[in-house]
Scaffold this motif. Structure first.
Motif, PDB file in Angstrom:
ATOM      1  N   ARG A  95      29.250  36.935  56.414  1.00 17.58           N
ATOM      2  CA  ARG A  95      28.246  36.266  55.606  1.00 17.58           C
ATOM      3  C   ARG A  95      26.956  37.086  55.601  1.00 17.58           C
ATOM      4  NH1 ARG A  95      26.697  29.996  56.982  1.00 17.58           N
ATOM      5  NH2 ARG A  95      25.320  29.578  55.208  1.00 17.58           N
ATOM      6  N   GLY A  96      26.348  37.240  54.442  1.00 17.62           N
ATOM      7  CA  GLY A  96      25.133  38.027  54.308  1.00 17.62           C
ATOM      8  C   GLY A  96      25.357  39.389  53.691  1.00 17.62           C
ATOM      9  N   ASN A  97      26.586  39.861  53.746  1.00 18.49           N
ATOM     10  CA  ASN A  97      26.879  41.203  53.247  1.00 18.49           C
ATOM     11  C   ASN A  97      26.836  41.276  51.721  1.00 18.49           C
ATOM     12  OD1 ASN A  97      27.686  43.914  53.297  1.00 18.49           O
ATOM     13  ND2 ASN A  97      29.842  43.363  53.153  1.00 18.49           N
ATOM     14  N   VAL A  98      27.227  40.193  51.064  1.00 15.67           N
ATOM     15  CA  VAL A  98      27.340  40.238  49.599  1.00 15.67           C
ATOM     16  C   VAL A  98      26.350  39.295  48.914  1.00 15.67           C
ATOM     17  CG1 VAL A  98      29.732  41.025  49.552  1.00 15.67           C
ATOM     18  CG2 VAL A  98      29.259  38.577  49.726  1.00 15.67           C
ATOM     19  N   GLY A 300      31.087  40.168  44.410  1.00 10.22           N
ATOM     20  CA  GLY A 300      30.666  40.735  45.683  1.00 10.22           C
ATOM     21  C   GLY A 300      31.810  41.442  46.368  1.00 10.22           C
ATOM     22  N   SER A 301      32.433  42.374  45.703  1.00 11.01           N
ATOM     23  CA  SER A 301      33.675  42.972  46.182  1.00 11.01           C
ATOM     24  C   SER A 301      33.423  44.184  47.073  1.00 11.01           C
ATOM     25  CB  SER A 301      34.547  43.393  44.997  1.00 11.01           C
ATOM     26  OG  SER A 301      34.170  44.668  44.532  1.00 11.01           O
ATOM     27  N   PRO A 302      34.450  44.609  47.831  1.00 13.38           N
ATOM     28  CA  PRO A 302      34.336  45.824  48.648  1.00 13.38           C
ATOM     29  C   PRO A 302      34.095  47.089  47.832  1.00 13.38           C
ATOM     30  CG  PRO A 302      36.177  44.484  49.391  1.00 13.38           C
ATOM     31  CD  PRO A 302      35.698  43.877  48.107  1.00 13.38           C
ATOM     32  N   MET A 303      34.244  47.010  46.509  1.00 15.81           N
ATOM     33  CA  MET A 303      33.965  48.175  45.672  1.00 15.81           C
ATOM     34  C   MET A 303      32.472  48.382  45.445  1.00 15.81           C
ATOM     35  SD  MET A 303      36.973  47.890  42.780  1.00 15.81           S
ATOM     36  CE  MET A 303      36.429  46.263  42.244  1.00 15.81           C
ATOM     37  N   GLY A 304      31.652  47.429  45.849  1.00 14.50           N
ATOM     38  CA  GLY A 304      30.213  47.545  45.665  1.00 14.50           C
ATOM     39  C   GLY A 304      29.648  48.762  46.383  1.00 14.50           C
ATOM     40  N   PRO A 305      28.556  49.344  45.872  1.00 18.52           N
ATOM     41  CA  PRO A 305      28.035  50.597  46.424  1.00 18.52           C
ATOM     42  C   PRO A 305      27.508  50.478  47.847  1.00 18.52           C
ATOM     43  CG  PRO A 305      26.505  49.666  44.812  1.00 18.52           C
ATOM     44  CD  PRO A 305      27.765  48.868  44.717  1.00 18.52           C
ATOM     45  N   HIS A 306      27.155  49.264  48.292  1.00 17.64           N
ATOM     46  CA  HIS A 306      26.583  49.107  49.633  1.00 17.64           C
ATOM     47  C   HIS A 306      27.444  48.233  50.539  1.00 17.64           C
ATOM     48  CE1 HIS A 306      22.981  50.984  48.060  1.00 17.64           C
ATOM     49  NE2 HIS A 306      22.926  50.079  47.109  1.00 17.64           N
ATOM     50  N   PHE A 307      28.614  47.828  50.062  1.00 14.04           N
ATOM     51  CA  PHE A 307      29.422  46.872  50.823  1.00 14.04           C
ATOM     52  C   PHE A 307      29.790  47.407  52.200  1.00 14.04           C
ATOM     53  CE2 PHE A 307      33.386  45.054  52.286  1.00 14.04           C
ATOM     54  CZ  PHE A 307      33.226  43.701  52.043  1.00 14.04           C
ATOM     55  N   ARG A 308      30.384  48.585  52.256  1.00 12.46           N
ATOM     56  CA  ARG A 308      30.872  49.106  53.535  1.00 12.46           C
ATOM     57  C   ARG A 308      29.714  49.409  54.486  1.00 12.46           C
ATOM     58  NH1 ARG A 308      33.721  54.493  54.367  1.00 12.46           N
ATOM     59  NH2 ARG A 308      33.403  54.678  52.144  1.00 12.46           N
ATOM     60  N   GLU A 309      28.642  49.971  53.957  1.00 14.99           N
ATOM     61  CA  GLU A 309      27.486  50.282  54.792  1.00 14.99           C
ATOM     62  C   GLU A 309      26.914  49.019  55.431  1.00 14.99           C
ATOM     63  OE1 GLU A 309      22.908  51.963  54.178  1.00 14.99           O
ATOM     64  OE2 GLU A 309      24.333  51.949  52.509  1.00 14.99           O
ATOM     65  N   ARG A 310      26.736  47.974  54.625  1.00 15.06           N
ATOM     66  CA  ARG A 310      26.172  46.723  55.146  1.00 15.06           C
ATOM     67  C   ARG A 310      27.131  46.046  56.111  1.00 15.06           C
ATOM     68  NH1 ARG A 310      24.116  44.803  49.194  1.00 15.06           N
ATOM     69  NH2 ARG A 310      22.106  45.894  49.182  1.00 15.06           N
TER      70      ARG A 310
END
Length: 340
Positions: A95-98, A300-310
């Motif tokens: 929670r909070g990532n997306v 809010g998918s894992p394809m987002g540019p900041h998903f993995r970093e966050r």
């Protein structure tokens, strides 16, 4: 005591190096697989204190030393069958990532639905020059209702206020920094003190809440108590000019009630990022409504540019708290882990 961490998500190399530098941890990574039916060798699972994954392995009982699971999603229904409270295992979600991309999807859908951008795009493709009053609609001064005032709802409220919209909220209580859960949030976003809503409604006040809305946005988790929470009764309570947005979980809205509402004009339209089937079958009627926008669960998918970093930043913060004996961000309680 050295804590053994097993990583079953896509690695962020720079963050992984930081994780390995935390004193008191030993980190092992495996090739990630987001299959919900994955079986891992028992030797890989034995002796691991922490599991960072999307879905726990089918043979999760082999995690004989497990103390904590961090899932890489805000949703956590994949944990319901594991009886984690009965096994004394803690769990946290992402929670909070997306919050940022989903809140931006919400605002994009409000503008698109209000101005009927879907029709204008079709007109462009068909080389049709058409002017309609609805193509010039404004959202300033309109009322958005947010059902479930968590992190995504709060960031949506912040953006809606920037558009000078009124914000109404439906939730059991609106927490603030002093009395709320310890949640991971990106600095500078949301409504940490719960001050943005113009009105707050509680369960039992659905008619008063829904009756004043121009837009209803669902931002609550799917549990046994929330499944089908929007049905014929609730959809009929909305004004016929209201739009429904669902970036949360498809089954929050009863499928046949939604179709009837669209067929009979109880509501003005809908934007749906979460669905009843994956993928939605080509023959499903929701594809055909001119006043419905469907997106393939990408708000809010894992394809987002900041998903993995966050995601990794969140996990590192939790590992530091875990080895230091501090409370964890986004910890799920026993009621949540049982899907209640």
């Amino acid at each position: 005591m050295l804590k053994h961490i097993l990583i079953d998500v896509v690695v962020h190399e720079e963050k992984l190096r930081r994780l390995r530098e935390i004193p008191g941890v030993l980190v092992e990574t495996i090739e990630p697989d987001e299959s919900a039916a994955r079986v891992l060798p028992a030797a890989v699972l034995q002796g691991k204190h922490v599991l960072f994954c999307m879905y726990p392995p089918v043979n999760h009982e082999a995690l004989d030393a497990l103390e904590w699971i961090q899932v890489a999603s805000a949703g956590y229904a994949q944990l319901f069958p594991l009886d984690l409270p009965g096994r004394g295992i803690r769990a946290t979600n992402s929670r909070g990532n997306v919050d940022v991309p989903i809140a931006e999807w919400n605002m994009a859908m409000i503008v698109n639905l209000s101005r009927d951008m879907k029709r204008m795009v079709v007109n462009q493709e068909q080389k049709v020059w058409e002017k309609q009053p609805r193509f010039s609609n404004e959202i300033r001064g309109r009322t958005v209702g947010i059902w479930g005032y968590g992190c995504i709802g709060r960031e949506t409220a912040r953006l809606a206020k920037a558009y000078s919209m009124k914000v109404h909220v439906m939730d059991r209580f609106v927490y603030n920094r002093s009395n709320g859960p310890l949640l991971y949030t990106i600095p500078g976003i949301g409504d940490p003190d719960g001050l943005l809503p113009d009105k707050v409604f509680q369960p039992g006040q659905e008619e008063a809440f829904l009756g004043e809305l121009d837009y209803l946005i669902l931002t609550l988790p799917l549990t046994e108590s929330s499944r089908g929470i929007i049905g014929e009764r609730e959809l009929r309570m909305l004004p016929d000019h209201a739009f429904v947005l669902n970036p949360a979980r498809g089954p929050l809205i009863q499928e046949q009630a939604l179709l009837q509402a669209l067929d009979e004009g109880w509501i003005a339209g809908a934007a749906l990022d979460t669905h009843y089937y994956y993928p939605m079958p080509a023959g499903h009627p929701l594809w055909n409504y001119p006043n419905v926008i469907m997106t393939p669960h990408i708000s809010g998918s894992p394809m987002g540019p900041h998903f993995r970093e966050r995601l990794w930043e969140m996990f590192i913060a939790n590992v530091e708290r875990y080895v230091g004996g501090e409370p964890l961000f986004n910890e799920l309680n026993a009621e949540q882990l049982r899907g209640q």
